[in-house]
Scaffold this active site. Structure first.
Site, PDB file in Angstrom:
ATOM      1  CB  VAL A 230      -0.948   0.024   1.221  1.00 38.29           C
ATOM      2  CG1 VAL A 230      -1.845   1.253   1.185  1.00 38.29           C
ATOM      3  CG2 VAL A 230      -1.799  -1.233   1.256  1.00 38.29           C
ATOM      4  CG  ASP A 352      -9.765  -9.665   9.795  1.00 36.36           C
ATOM      5  OD1 ASP A 352      -9.554 -10.115  10.939  1.00 36.36           O
ATOM      6  OD2 ASP A 352      -8.856  -9.299   9.045  1.00 36.36           O
TER       7      ASP A 352
END
Length: 537
Positions: A230, A352
């Site tokens: 990222v 999650d």
């Protein structure tokens, strides 16, 4: 990509880097000058018999004073103290050293020796060295200052002492020419520095152009995993429009993995269909250089996990936790009720939810991220405990056991997160994964007030309802949870103080990280200040 749209971010990037590096450069210069002046002290002492002890003592005093100054400056800069005026002040001192030597020579050896002494040769070198601070204006100012000092000393102190039949090279005309050469040296050095900066920016632009993914200019990497990385990036299409985004791209090593790429595209399509103020938005999916990338909303802040570490793992204000829970409840309610184009429920489950996947902006905004393993409930059921997707320590018992589950598993994970934020400690702990799994399935959790007496009974009830072992006894939906949190009154009410308190905790965490010389990047995914990498389901 036009040159204009690329050059501007590159210029700002390089200028910012040089500004940040200024303290380190001055510290290196101070260390070098302290050593050089110390060596000059010894050299001057060794030449005492040939120069005369009066001149030698004066030069030794100058060298000692400069050595002490630069040593003190080095200690100050090493302690982290810096001001932008320091490079200008140091350049003024450095280029003035020959002027002081000239004055000392004049006092002890006379005007002719002073104007012809070997030490004056160093003046142009010092002007050139000023440009090494990556600021052309410093070199230009150094040349002008040297010329001014040289002319002033000559006009007011040397000229009255010269004999009428002085050497031609010591007459005012030649001194003026020499002063002009000093200024010219400054101009020439400044021009060279500007040219060097221009070439550097050009080279950086060419290098960065290789990292441009369509209309996105990559900046620093803020996170990486086994499958993707990222970056903070700038969306800069034609026309000069720019927007900060978080750009996630598949690593080249897995770019040819058709199964992973297919899942990546499917998950990207799912994320792009979600539009809620408390959910990280996905703007674009594309391909560049043989790999796929995903452009997501950029959050200027940090994950909740980093925030709690930054405040020393102590409990957050109850009102801020109530606000956090209300915002995430809204996001989960939207996710769980999401329907497809045909109007049929998608039955999505995040699977999650945990502190690293909750981003908090500097304004106190709350964003749920990382939908990499979010799936519809029908396809989420796994039978093998070893293959359960999610993070142990934040799973509902039915999810950890591999039994069928639905959106209420996300609500259990949210309960664990709120419990941790209220107490400063993880609710489910263990030295091994087996211990954590056993605690998830069997441990009876205690209310947050057991560890934090400031938590009122009403907040205890909300959290413990989320943490019911059986899904049927648990809070049924995000909408119900939000209403329960909004019903809190007094100092623990989520509005209007909760968001401001959360933003204040974030600022404290950022300040502490800066004081400790740390970045705001989280050590566990997702990356700080950016939406995390989308993981395979």
């Amino acid at each position: 990509m036009t040159a204009h749209t690329l050059t501007s971010p590159v210029s700002r990037f390089l200028d910012g880097h040089l500004r940040r590096d200024a303290q380190a450069r001055e510290r290196s210069v101070a260390r070098f000058m302290a050593g050089l002046c110390g060596a000059s002290l010894l050299v001057a002492a060794s030449l005492g018999s040939s120069l005369g002890w009066g001149l030698t003592q004066a030069l030794m005093g100058l060298a000692a004073a400069l050595a002490l100054y630069y040593f003190a400056l080095w200690r100050v800069l090493s302690a982290g103290v810096f001001h932008p005026v320091i490079p200008w002040f140091n350049v003024a001192i450095e280029v003035s050293i020959p002027a002081v030597v000239l004055a000392v020579d004049l006092r002890f050896q006379g005007p002719i020796y002073a104007l012809t002494a070997p030490t004056l040769v160093i003046w142009p070198t010092l002007i050139t060295l000023a440009a090494l601070r990556s600021n052309p204006r410093l070199a230009l100012a150094a040349g002008v200052l040297v010329a001014a000092e040289y002319l002033a000393i000559y006009s007011f102190f040397v000229l009255p002492l010269l004999p009428e039949t002085a050497l031609l090279t010591l007459t005012p005309r030649f001194i003026a020419i020499r002063a002009f050469f000093f200024v010219a040296a400054g101009i020439f050095t400044a021009t060279m520095a500007r040219h060097f900066m221009k070439l550097t920016k050009g080279a950086l632009s060419a290098l960065r152009e290789q990292e441009v993914m369509g209309k996105y200019v990559l900046h620093e990497r803020v996170g990486a995993g086994g499958m993707a990385e990222v970056y903070r990036a700038t969306y800069c299409p034609e026309g000069g429009f720019q927007k900060q985004v978080a750009l996630k791209r598949i690593l080249p090593s897995v770019a040819d993995d058709e199964e992973f790429v297919t899942m990546f595209r499917r998950e990207a399509e799912l994320c792009s269909s979600l539009n809620h103020p408390n959910i990280i938005q996905v703007f674009d999916l594309g391909r560049h250089g043989g790999t796929y990338f995903l452009a997501m909303e950029f959050v200027e802040g940090m994950p909740l996990s980093a925030l709690m570490r930054g405040v020393g793992r102590r409990p957050l204000p109850v009102a801020s936790v109530a606000f956090l829970g209300a915002e995430l409840a809204s996001a989960l309610d939207y996710l769980h009720r999401r329907t497809g184009a045909d109007g049929q429920p998608l039955r999505l489950v995040h699977r999650d939810l945990n502190p690293p996947n909750i981003l908090v902006s500097r304004f106190g905004d709350v964003k749920l991220s990382d939908f990499g393993i979010a799936r519809d409930a029908a396809r989420s059921q796994l039978t093998a405990v070893g293959n359960v997707r999610g993070k142990l320590g934040y799973m509902a018992p039915e999810q950890a056991a591999g039994r069928p589950f639905d959106g209420r598993a996300d609500l259990f994970a949210l309960g664990l997160t709120l419990h941790e934020a209220l107490t400063g400690r993880r609710a489910l702990q263990g030295s091994t994964q087996e211990d954590i799994l056993r605690a998830t399935l069997d441990k009876e959790l205690e209310p947050p007030s057991r560890y934090n007496p400031e938590v009122p009974a009403a907040m205890d009830a909300v959290v413990m309802k989320l943490l019911a072992k059986e899904p049927e006894q648990r809070t049924p939906s995000g909408a119900v949870l939000r209403q329960q949190l909004l019903a809190l009154e007094g100092e623990v009410a989520p509005y209007p103080r909760g968001q401001a308190l959360l933003a204040g905790a974030l600022r404290e965490a950022q300040e502490r990280a800066q004081q400790q010389g740390q970045t705001q990047e989280s050590k566990e995914p997702p990356a700080a200040r950016a939406a995390p990498a989308v993981r395979s389901a």
